[in-house]
Design a protein around this motif. Structure first.
Motif, PDB file in Angstrom:
ATOM      1  N   CYS A   1      45.727  42.503  32.276  1.00 32.11           N
ATOM      2  CA  CYS A   1      46.437  41.588  33.175  1.00 32.11           C
ATOM      3  C   CYS A   1      45.526  41.161  34.309  1.00 32.11           C
ATOM      4  CB  CYS A   1      47.717  42.219  33.715  1.00 32.11           C
ATOM      5  SG  CYS A   1      47.455  43.510  34.929  1.00 32.11           S
ATOM      6  N   ARG A   2      45.734  39.926  34.771  1.00 29.95           N
ATOM      7  CA  ARG A   2      45.040  39.386  35.932  1.00 29.95           C
ATOM      8  C   ARG A   2      45.964  39.261  37.131  1.00 29.95           C
ATOM      9  NH1 ARG A   2      40.587  36.181  35.365  1.00 29.95           N
ATOM     10  NH2 ARG A   2      40.672  36.229  37.635  1.00 29.95           N
ATOM     11  N   ARG A   3      47.280  39.264  36.896  1.00 28.53           N
ATOM     12  CA  ARG A   3      48.248  39.197  37.991  1.00 28.53           C
ATOM     13  C   ARG A   3      49.426  40.101  37.675  1.00 28.53           C
ATOM     14  NH1 ARG A   3      46.643  33.725  38.028  1.00 28.53           N
ATOM     15  NH2 ARG A   3      45.769  33.058  40.018  1.00 28.53           N
ATOM     16  N   ALA A  28      40.158  40.606  39.804  1.00 25.63           N
ATOM     17  CA  ALA A  28      38.992  39.767  39.527  1.00 25.63           C
ATOM     18  C   ALA A  28      38.671  39.715  38.045  1.00 25.63           C
ATOM     19  CB  ALA A  28      37.781  40.282  40.305  1.00 25.63           C
ATOM     20  N   ALA A  29      39.060  40.731  37.299  1.00 26.09           N
ATOM     21  CA  ALA A  29      38.851  40.771  35.848  1.00 26.09           C
ATOM     22  C   ALA A  29      40.067  41.428  35.222  1.00 26.09           C
ATOM     23  CB  ALA A  29      37.574  41.552  35.504  1.00 26.09           C
ATOM     24  N   ALA A  30      40.265  41.161  33.941  1.00 24.50           N
ATOM     25  CA  ALA A  30      41.409  41.738  33.242  1.00 24.50           C
ATOM     26  C   ALA A  30      41.350  43.260  33.305  1.00 24.50           C
ATOM     27  CB  ALA A  30      41.430  41.266  31.794  1.00 24.50           C
ATOM     28  N   SER A  31      42.488  43.886  33.570  1.00 25.86           N
ATOM     29  CA  SER A  31      42.528  45.334  33.754  1.00 25.86           C
ATOM     30  C   SER A  31      43.845  45.878  33.230  1.00 25.86           C
ATOM     31  CB  SER A  31      42.370  45.680  35.242  1.00 25.86           C
ATOM     32  OG  SER A  31      42.560  47.072  35.454  1.00 25.86           O
ATOM     33  N   ARG A  32      43.799  47.111  32.752  1.00 23.55           N
ATOM     34  CA  ARG A  32      45.008  47.871  32.434  1.00 23.55           C
ATOM     35  C   ARG A  32      44.848  49.316  32.900  1.00 23.55           C
ATOM     36  NH1 ARG A  32      43.470  46.307  26.850  1.00 23.55           N
ATOM     37  NH2 ARG A  32      42.152  47.927  25.942  1.00 23.55           N
ATOM     38  N   ILE A  83      36.175  44.514  44.241  1.00 28.89           N
ATOM     39  CA  ILE A  83      36.617  43.191  44.691  1.00 28.89           C
ATOM     40  C   ILE A  83      38.131  43.158  44.831  1.00 28.89           C
ATOM     41  CG2 ILE A  83      36.739  40.763  44.035  1.00 28.89           C
ATOM     42  CD1 ILE A  83      34.008  41.071  42.748  1.00 28.89           C
ATOM     43  N   ASP A  84      38.837  43.752  43.871  1.00 27.46           N
ATOM     44  CA  ASP A  84      40.300  43.765  43.924  1.00 27.46           C
ATOM     45  C   ASP A  84      40.794  44.472  45.179  1.00 27.46           C
ATOM     46  OD1 ASP A  84      40.172  42.526  41.511  1.00 27.46           O
ATOM     47  OD2 ASP A  84      40.647  44.309  40.324  1.00 27.46           O
ATOM     48  N   ARG A  85      40.218  45.616  45.503  1.00 26.68           N
ATOM     49  CA  ARG A  85      40.686  46.389  46.667  1.00 26.68           C
ATOM     50  C   ARG A  85      40.367  45.680  47.977  1.00 26.68           C
ATOM     51  NH1 ARG A  85      38.869  52.496  44.686  1.00 26.68           N
ATOM     52  NH2 ARG A  85      40.156  52.517  42.783  1.00 26.68           N
ATOM     53  N   LEU A  86      39.164  45.087  48.065  1.00 30.66           N
ATOM     54  CA  LEU A  86      38.827  44.359  49.282  1.00 30.66           C
ATOM     55  C   LEU A  86      39.729  43.141  49.461  1.00 30.66           C
ATOM     56  CD1 LEU A  86      34.921  44.463  49.134  1.00 30.66           C
ATOM     57  CD2 LEU A  86      36.409  45.751  50.666  1.00 30.66           C
ATOM     58  N   THR A  87      40.021  42.450  48.364  1.00 30.21           N
ATOM     59  CA  THR A  87      40.882  41.275  48.446  1.00 30.21           C
ATOM     60  C   THR A  87      42.300  41.662  48.813  1.00 30.21           C
ATOM     61  OG1 THR A  87      39.530  40.155  46.788  1.00 30.21           O
ATOM     62  CG2 THR A  87      41.723  39.262  47.186  1.00 30.21           C
ATOM     63  N   ALA A  88      42.796  42.757  48.244  1.00 32.20           N
ATOM     64  CA  ALA A  88      44.150  43.204  48.564  1.00 32.20           C
ATOM     65  C   ALA A  88      44.275  43.606  50.032  1.00 32.20           C
ATOM     66  CB  ALA A  88      44.540  44.377  47.668  1.00 32.20           C
ATOM     67  N   GLY A 120      38.045  33.833  41.998  1.00 30.05           N
ATOM     68  CA  GLY A 120      38.032  32.643  41.155  1.00 30.05           C
ATOM     69  C   GLY A 120      36.918  32.707  40.143  1.00 30.05           C
ATOM     70  N   ALA A 121      37.038  31.824  39.127  1.00 34.81           N
ATOM     71  CA  ALA A 121      36.007  31.716  38.102  1.00 34.81           C
ATOM     72  C   ALA A 121      34.956  30.731  38.567  1.00 34.81           C
ATOM     73  CB  ALA A 121      36.613  31.262  36.777  1.00 34.81           C
ATOM     74  N   ALA A 122      33.696  31.131  38.507  1.00 31.88           N
ATOM     75  CA  ALA A 122      32.594  30.276  38.951  1.00 31.88           C
ATOM     76  C   ALA A 122      32.087  29.434  37.790  1.00 31.88           C
ATOM     77  CB  ALA A 122      31.457  31.131  39.509  1.00 31.88           C
ATOM     78  N   THR A 123      31.689  28.219  38.088  1.00 36.58           N
ATOM     79  CA  THR A 123      31.164  27.306  37.082  1.00 36.58           C
ATOM     80  C   THR A 123      29.794  26.827  37.520  1.00 36.58           C
ATOM     81  OG1 THR A 123      33.393  26.560  36.575  1.00 36.58           O
ATOM     82  CG2 THR A 123      31.566  25.189  35.811  1.00 36.58           C
ATOM     83  N   LEU A 124      28.778  27.090  36.683  1.00 34.84           N
ATOM     84  CA  LEU A 124      27.447  26.621  37.001  1.00 34.84           C
ATOM     85  C   LEU A 124      27.350  25.130  36.726  1.00 34.84           C
ATOM     86  CD1 LEU A 124      25.238  29.468  35.513  1.00 34.84           C
ATOM     87  CD2 LEU A 124      25.873  29.134  37.885  1.00 34.84           C
ATOM     88  N   THR A 125      26.449  24.488  37.429  1.00 34.62           N
ATOM     89  CA  THR A 125      26.285  23.049  37.269  1.00 34.62           C
ATOM     90  C   THR A 125      25.207  22.708  36.257  1.00 34.62           C
ATOM     91  OG1 THR A 125      24.729  23.030  39.115  1.00 34.62           O
ATOM     92  CG2 THR A 125      27.034  22.619  39.620  1.00 34.62           C
ATOM     93  N   THR A 126      24.820  23.641  35.421  1.00 36.30           N
ATOM     94  CA  THR A 126      23.833  23.378  34.388  1.00 36.30           C
ATOM     95  C   THR A 126      24.133  24.242  33.189  1.00 36.30           C
ATOM     96  OG1 THR A 126      21.494  23.417  33.828  1.00 36.30           O
ATOM     97  CG2 THR A 126      22.241  25.108  35.343  1.00 36.30           C
TER      98      THR A 126
END
Length: 513
Positions: free
Chosen positions: A286-288, A308-312, A368-373, A402-408
């Motif tokens: 789950c992500r949410r 930040a990533a799928a977790s169970r 990342i999840d804990r810092l964001t929470a 969020g998901a990052a998208t490279l420009t190349t």
């Protein structure tokens, strides 16, 4: 109206509007006047997949090559399209659209088909139902064109080539479709080109041609290249059923309490374990997570956490609710608690050690999840490499969730021999003496005088002509060491008599260890 009724929802800018919402959540959305396009790799280079309004106003068209569009729009910002993410989001939107009818299905890259037969009376008629659709989609930030007709083909044609909102009955079918382009019949490009060469530009002109002559020409053609079959579908003479997909059953755990309580903390670990067991059984993560408590007075209170990533991992997911449960107003208490996985992804079992156990250290996504929470989604960011040789553009900060998208489409590697600290905004220095073809022999920076003891360079970095202004000056970078041993990264902006300004200017852009 009686008979079968099909609604078509066309979202002409779905990919771009979804990308803009993602950028807004990350706090990095570009201004409205900046032309932005999403691109995919094509046979002849990058092709435009979607464009925002500013780019379309400047003449940028979907399907064109990026190199061609830069000629008419030099300031064009290019981002890679998330085609798989758009498809997944559209699939979820088709399930969300079941608020209007029970049968929904996706239709191409930006469309939905709804079988609304017998459902319009719930919304006081088809006109009111279309207004409700348009309103709810606009609240999601989506532009929509809508149509209701007796069959799929007619609804598809009216939604894309008719007015913004169209309602067509069985009796008016031929009349409303006649002035539309033959492209409204869902034909491939080669067939449309052939019909235009024959002078058949509208559906009405095609319908007037004797069927025998067209049958001889297209008898062996596939569905997308057969105008007669597509015309029969649009006129209701050939059936085209709506094969709706089933919604994935929700992954949810709930607990009914014998008497009202005021704090759900004691029950949260059990709920998390129950949800994680369901996720593991289906190979998902789950992500949410959505926590809902139902108060005895009928009120409902909800909390949401994201990963930040799928977790169970049940203990980790449980800890994300720390310091959040105090936000729930229990009222006189609640007697029902539910925990639901709101967004799930495929998650395979991975063995990280030879003994079959996983590493016991805290993974980066969990940190990342804990810092964001604790700090909030806007307070945690991470750097993303960009395809640029200008030092301050190499790195771009986005929201950590969020998901990052490279420009190349090629791996972006940071240049070598760069300072450990680069200033986002270079700091100008006052030059006292300059070494010919070299750095300043002495300069003032931050109210202190620095004398250059040794230096290396220059390294020339030219402007990025595809995004910089025409009068942008080149840079010559030097690594210098002053009398106190401090190692700085300086550059000279411009050359004498280069026709792009006055005398060259000097800046400090970074510091070495």
């Amino acid at each position: 109206m009686t008979g079968r009724r099909i609604a078509s929802i066309f979202l002409p800018h779905f990919a771009m509007e979804r990308w803009q919402r993602v950028m807004e959540r990350q706090g990095s959305a570009p201004p409205d006047d900046v032309p932005v396009v999403l691109v995919v790799d094509g046979a002849h280079g990058q092709a435009i997949y979607a464009a925002n309004r500013a780019a379309r106003v400047m003449g940028v068209t979907q399907g064109a090559r990026v190199v061609d569009m830069r000629a008419i729009c030099p300031t064009l910002r290019v981002e890679y399209a998330d085609v798989a993410g758009d498809k997944f989001a559209l699939d979820r939107l088709s399930l969300w659209a079941r608020r209007w009818c029970p049968w929904t299905v996706t239709d191409g890259a930006g469309g939905l088909i709804l079988d609304t037969t017998g459902c319009d009376h719930l919304f006081d008629g088809e006109g009111a139902m279309l207004i409700d659709m348009e309103t709810r989609l606009s609240l999601l930030g989506l532009t929509s064109h809508l149509a209701i007709a007796p069959n799929w083909g007619a609804a598809w044609a009216l939604a894309r080539y008719g007015p913004v909102r169209a309602i067509c009955g069985e009796a008016e079918l031929a009349q409303q479709l006649a002035p539309l382009s033959v492209a409204a019949l869902r034909l491939d490009a080669d067939t449309m080109l052939l019909l235009r060469r024959l002078g058949l530009k509208t559906i009405g002109q095609l319908a007037e041609v004797p069927r025998l002559s067209l049958t001889r020409r297209f008898v062996r053609a596939a569905l997308g290249a057969n105008p007669l079959m597509r015309l029969d579908q649009a006129m209701g003479r050939l059936a085209e059923p709506v094969a709706s997909v089933d919604a994935r059953p929700p992954i949810r755990a709930q607990m009914r309490l014998p008497e009202p309580i005021l704090d759900p903390t004691a029950y949260l670990p059990t709920l998390c374990e129950d949800v994680c067991m369901q996720l593991e059984g289906k190979g998902l993560g789950c992500r949410r997570l959505h926590l809902t408590v139902y108060r005895t007075d009928g009120e409902v209170r909800r909390l949401e956490v994201a990963t930040a990533a799928a977790s169970r991992d049940a203990p980790h997911l449980c800890r994300l609710f720390d310091d959040k449960l105090d936000r729930i107003d229990p009222g006189f208490g609640f007697d029902l608690i539910t925990l639901e996985a709101g967004l799930v992804e495929q998650m395979d079992n991975v063995q990280t050690r030879l003994d079959g156990r996983s590493d016991e250290g805290v993974a980066l996504p969990q940190l990342i999840d804990r810092l964001t929470a604790r700090l909030g989604a806007g307070a945690v960011k991470r750097p993303v490499l960009q395809a640029s040789h200008v030092p301050e553009r190499v790195e771009h900060w986005v929201g950590a969730m969020g998901a990052a998208t490279l420009t190349t489409d090629t791996p972006v590697l940071p240049p070598k021999d760069r300072p450990i600290r680069i200033f986002q905004t270079p700091e100008e220095v006052r030059v006292l003496y300059v070494v010919p073809e070299g750095p300043p022999a002495q300069f003032i920076w931050r109210r202190q005088t620095h004398r250059v003891a040794r230096y290396a360079g220059p390294e020339r970095i030219a402007p990025e002509w595809w995004c910089d202004r025409p009068n942008t000056r080149l840079r010559d970078y030097f690594k210098v060491e002053d009398q106190a041993g401090r190692r700085l990264w300086l550059y000279r902006e411009g050359l004498h008599e280069d026709g792009r300004g006055g005398d060259p200017r000097w800046f400090v852009h970074g510091m070495f260890a």
